[in-house]
Design a protein around this motif. Structure first.
Motif, short mmCIF file in Angstrom:
data_model
loop_
_atom_site.label_atom_id
_atom_site.label_comp_id
_atom_site.label_asym_id
_atom_site.label_seq_id
_atom_site.Cartn_x
_atom_site.Cartn_y
_atom_site.Cartn_z
N PRO A 1 0.82 -1.21 0.00
CA PRO A 1 0.00 0.00 0.00
C PRO A 1 0.85 1.27 0.00
O PRO A 1 1.96 1.29 0.54
N THR A 2 0.32 2.31 -0.62
CA THR A 2 0.94 3.63 -0.51
C THR A 2 0.86 4.12 0.92
O THR A 2 1.80 4.69 1.47
N ALA B 1 -1.19 8.29 -4.15
CA ALA B 1 -0.35 8.57 -5.30
C ALA B 1 -1.22 8.92 -6.51
O ALA B 1 -2.39 8.51 -6.58
N GLY B 2 -0.66 9.66 -7.46
CA GLY B 2 -1.42 10.02 -8.65
C GLY B 2 -1.90 8.80 -9.41
O GLY B 2 -1.14 7.88 -9.69
N GLY B 3 -3.18 8.76 -9.73
CA GLY B 3 -3.78 7.61 -10.39
C GLY B 3 -4.12 6.48 -9.46
O GLY B 3 -4.54 5.41 -9.90
N GLY B 4 -3.95 6.69 -8.15
CA GLY B 4 -4.15 5.64 -7.17
C GLY B 4 -5.58 5.43 -6.74
O GLY B 4 -6.52 6.04 -7.28
N CYS B 5 -5.75 4.58 -5.74
CA CYS B 5 -7.08 4.20 -5.28
C CYS B 5 -7.07 4.00 -3.77
O CYS B 5 -6.01 3.87 -3.15
N VAL B 6 -8.27 3.94 -3.20
CA VAL B 6 -8.46 3.72 -1.77
C VAL B 6 -9.63 2.76 -1.57
O VAL B 6 -10.66 2.88 -2.25
N VAL B 7 -9.48 1.82 -0.65
CA VAL B 7 -10.61 1.01 -0.19
C VAL B 7 -10.77 1.24 1.30
O VAL B 7 -9.79 1.50 2.01
N ALA B 8 -12.01 1.17 1.78
CA ALA B 8 -12.28 1.45 3.19
C ALA B 8 -13.39 0.54 3.70
O ALA B 8 -14.29 0.14 2.95
N PHE B 9 -13.33 0.25 5.01
CA PHE B 9 -14.29 -0.65 5.65
C PHE B 9 -14.58 -0.15 7.05
O PHE B 9 -13.68 0.33 7.76
N ILE C 1 -11.18 1.37 8.73
CA ILE C 1 -9.83 1.06 8.27
C ILE C 1 -9.79 1.33 6.77
O ILE C 1 -10.79 1.16 6.06
N ALA C 2 -8.64 1.75 6.28
CA ALA C 2 -8.51 2.10 4.87
C ALA C 2 -7.08 1.88 4.41
O ALA C 2 -6.13 1.92 5.19
N ALA C 3 -6.92 1.67 3.10
CA ALA C 3 -5.60 1.55 2.50
C ALA C 3 -5.65 2.16 1.11
O ALA C 3 -6.66 2.07 0.41
N SER C 4 -4.54 2.79 0.72
CA SER C 4 -4.40 3.33 -0.64
C SER C 4 -3.34 2.53 -1.38
O SER C 4 -2.38 2.04 -0.79
N PHE C 5 -3.53 2.41 -2.69
CA PHE C 5 -2.61 1.66 -3.55
C PHE C 5 -2.34 2.45 -4.82
O PHE C 5 -3.14 3.25 -5.26
N ARG C 6 -1.19 2.19 -5.40
CA ARG C 6 -0.88 2.66 -6.74
C ARG C 6 -0.30 1.49 -7.51
O ARG C 6 -0.46 1.05 -8.41
#
Length: 220
Positions: A131-132, A150-158, A215-220
């Motif tokens: 994860p970022t 990060a640019g173009g990235g994403c996030v999921v959350a629960f 809780i959440a995480a971002s990814f690129r």
């Protein structure tokens, strides 16, 4: 919030579904997601991301682990708490799963769990499973937190709580919310995500009738 990444690909998140197993066990295997019964569109650049929630039962307090996502050994992204607990755990796990030969997820621990519930997404064109950034929202209502993207990235959350009532998300779009069944019937839970994001700090909020911590995480 959209962004085109020159020379790269924007990440894409597809919400797949949820499943609850409302009974006591030391291991849960999930194979009947709803509304999507499986892992969706196959791709050599696909990751499966799962949020898992369980409660502790019995004298053993060790945290659960995910042993299998689609026949692949997954990586833990985040666990709250990240260790023994006499209460509950909320976790995020990820694995690169390009095909649909196996569309099951298995979670287990040494002791019994009161219930197991999952929310699952497919992530396309992620650069890696690392994860970022990760974030545990404040234990409050609303639950608040900031996450680096990060640019173009994403996030999921629960998020989950034991109070009835709808969730309202800020910074991310809600995918699903429901009330559990069986031994999870006191649980209200929700999933959300955002993708194709601009680089920067994303503020996330989760509101419900009672205090909780997303809780959440971002990814690129």
């Amino acid at each position: 919030m959209g962004l085109h990444v020159i020379g790269g690909r924007n990440t894409r998140i597809v919400y797949l579904g949820a499943q609850v197993i409302g009974s006591n066990a030391s291991s849960y295997t999930f194979s009947s997601l709803s509304p999507t019964p499986g892992f969706g569109e196959e791709s050599p650049r696909r990751y499966i991301i799962a949020a898992f929630h369980a409660g502790q039962l019995g004298p053993d307090f060790t945290k659960p682990i995910c042993t299998d996502i689609g026949g692949v050994a997954p990586t833990q992204v985040l666990s709250n708490p990240d260790g023994p607990s006499g209460g509950t755990w909320s976790q995020l796990w990820i694995a690169a799963v390009p095909t649909n030969a196996d569309e099951t997820l298995t979670f287990s621990r040494a002791g019994l769990m009161t219930h197991g519930l999952i929310e699952v997404w497919a992530g396309y064109d992620l650069a890696s499973a690392v994860p970022t950034d990760t974030e545990i929202g404040s234990s409050a209502n609303p639950s608040l937190g900031d996450i680096t993207v990060a640019g173009g990235g994403c996030v999921v959350a629960f998020a989950t709580t034991t109070s009835a009532g709808a969730f309202t998300w800020g910074g991310v779009a809600i995918d699903h919310e429901a009330t559990g069944t069986g031994t999870a019937s006191s649980r209200r839970y929700s999933a959300a995500h955002a993708d194709k994001l601009a680089a920067g700090l994303l503020s996330i909020s989760s509101s419900q009738a009672a205090s909780h911590a997303f809780i959440a995480a971002s990814f690129r």
